[in-house]
Scaffold this motif. Structure first.
Motif, mmCIF file in Angstrom:
data_model
loop_
_atom_site.group_PDB
_atom_site.id
_atom_site.type_symbol
_atom_site.label_atom_id
_atom_site.label_comp_id
_atom_site.label_asym_id
_atom_site.label_seq_id
_atom_site.Cartn_x
_atom_site.Cartn_y
_atom_site.Cartn_z
ATOM 1 N N HIS A 257 34.028 -89.820 29.381
ATOM 2 C CA HIS A 257 34.002 -88.103 29.437
ATOM 3 C C HIS A 257 35.030 -87.289 29.477
ATOM 4 C CE1 HIS A 257 31.293 -85.019 31.346
ATOM 5 N NE2 HIS A 257 32.153 -85.032 32.443
ATOM 6 N N LYS A 258 35.857 -87.218 30.043
ATOM 7 C CA LYS A 258 36.781 -86.859 29.744
ATOM 8 C C LYS A 258 37.169 -86.347 28.187
ATOM 9 C CE LYS A 258 37.541 -86.211 34.631
ATOM 10 N NZ LYS A 258 36.913 -85.027 34.821
ATOM 11 N N GLU B 275 37.726 -80.054 34.221
ATOM 12 C CA GLU B 275 37.266 -79.804 33.725
ATOM 13 C C GLU B 275 37.105 -78.152 33.291
ATOM 14 O OE1 GLU B 275 33.254 -81.722 33.164
ATOM 15 O OE2 GLU B 275 34.697 -83.459 33.613
ATOM 16 N N LYS C 183 34.804 -86.770 25.815
ATOM 17 C CA LYS C 183 33.491 -85.582 25.366
ATOM 18 C C LYS C 183 34.037 -83.668 25.634
ATOM 19 C CE LYS C 183 28.466 -84.711 26.174
ATOM 20 N NZ LYS C 183 28.860 -83.709 26.715
ATOM 21 N N VAL C 184 34.812 -83.592 27.002
ATOM 22 C CA VAL C 184 34.674 -82.429 27.461
ATOM 23 C C VAL C 184 36.141 -81.774 26.468
ATOM 24 C CG1 VAL C 184 35.420 -80.855 29.680
ATOM 25 C CG2 VAL C 184 34.292 -82.984 29.513
ATOM 26 N N GLU D 165 34.463 -80.385 23.553
ATOM 27 C CA GLU D 165 33.851 -79.555 23.513
ATOM 28 C C GLU D 165 34.951 -78.223 23.793
ATOM 29 O OE1 GLU D 165 31.218 -81.049 26.775
ATOM 30 O OE2 GLU D 165 29.925 -81.651 25.868
ATOM 31 N N CYS D 166 35.901 -78.531 24.715
ATOM 32 C CA CYS D 166 36.571 -77.184 24.908
ATOM 33 C C CYS D 166 37.262 -76.693 23.714
ATOM 34 C CB CYS D 166 37.405 -78.001 26.151
ATOM 35 S SG CYS D 166 37.314 -77.976 27.808
#
Length: 309
Positions: free
Chosen positions: A210-211, A185, A213-214, A217-218
């Motif tokens: 979760h990955k 992440e 979601k990251v 965001e990135c």
């Protein structure tokens, strides 16, 4: 570039002699192509990996094998999942993958990663270093590879690599797709958002939401539409109706699907697609079953309708 349904050939231990080894690889690739897989990948390793076999079990050099597969197939994309950056000079890698693109008439995918198999590095004399060393090497390599793939002639001098007006000609396309594998992440996912077309997320099934979601965001942080960064995950598949949950080691339960084709597809839908991942790269356990024609076709027939966009 679209990778929704890929096949990874991760094992060449088919219970055959060496003379029959590559014809079996060709048979797998041709079956995948006929079944509607959009891509075929091989690992970029020189020794077999722990968990899949002993180090001295058969392992083919990736780009030599891909060049041969390019002449035996017509439509599937071809690449590594993924190239270990530490194994090749980046200018040589750019030349190898543009050559593969020419040979395959525009079907090459450049998969890249930092390299991680320490035993292989030590045995063959490649510098391993720390993860930070390897990641910094990958960052420098991209400053050479990406412009070369675009037809530019970069001059670069870094800590690890240097080139002067490096060229890769001929090229088949103006843009050759870039895929990165990993799930870090702090480094890998931000790098994917900045430079890559596709991210193969190497994480357990329960970590995928979760990955993703990251990933979103990135991408949003740098003003990129997250939808433009395709995602997939590698799934190990025991396609055998006699395999039950008790036969899968606990340490592999977050990576393996098993059972009949119907059960395999149901697990992929629940564990991968429903989590929001765009596609799946299937790695059948041929080291356990041998190559059994028809297995991947049966899975593809059921899975393809779920992957249509």
């Amino acid at each position: 570039m679209t990778i929704r349904l890929g096949l990874q050939v991760s094992n060449f231990s088919y219970g055959t002699g060496v003379a029959e080894l590559f014809p079996t690889v060709i048979a797998q690739a041709k079956e995948a192509e006929a079944a509607g897989f959009d891509s075929v990948f091989v690992m970029d390793h020189f020794y077999q990996l722990p968990g899949l076999g002993a180090p001295d079990e058969p392992m083919l050099e990736a780009y030599t094998a891909l060049g041969a597969l390019a002449t035996a197939t017509e439509s599937v994309q071809l690449g590594t999942l993924v190239t270990g950056n530490t194994y090749r000079n980046p200018a040589l890698l750019a030349k190898a993958v543009t050559t593969l693109d020419v040979v395959s008439q525009g079907r090459a995918v450049l998969g890249l990663g930092t390299g991680w198999f320490e035993f292989e590095h030590e045995s063959l004399g490649y510098e391993f270093g720390t993860f930070t060393d390897r990641f910094d090497k990958l960052g420098e390599a991209l400053r050479i590879i990406v412009p070369m793939l675009a037809g530019e002639r970069p001059t670069f001098e870094g800590r690890y690599y240097r080139v002067r007006e490096a060229m890769a000609e001929p090229r088949f396309r103006g843009h050759l797709p870039l895929l990165i594998g990993g799930s870090g992440e702090k480094k890998t996912i931000p790098l994917a958002a900045e430079h890559f077309d596709h991210l193969n997320i190497s994480a357990g099934f329960d970590q995928l939401p979760h990955k993703l979601k990251v990933v979103r965001e990135c991408c949003e942080k740098i003003g990129r539409d997250p939808a433009t960064l395709e995602t997939s995950t590698l799934v190990l598949a025991l396609i055998d109706e006699n395999v039950t949950d008790s036969a899968v080691p606990d340490e592999l339960k977050q990576q393996v699907v098993f059972g009949s084709p119907e059960q395999v597809v149901d697990q992929i839908k629940t564990k991968v697609l429903d989590a929001g991942v765009d596609g799946v790269i299937l790695s059948p356990a041929t080291n356990l079953t041998g190559y059994r024609p028809g297995d991947t076709t049966a899975v593809a027939q059921l899975l393809k309708p779920l992957l249509e966009v």
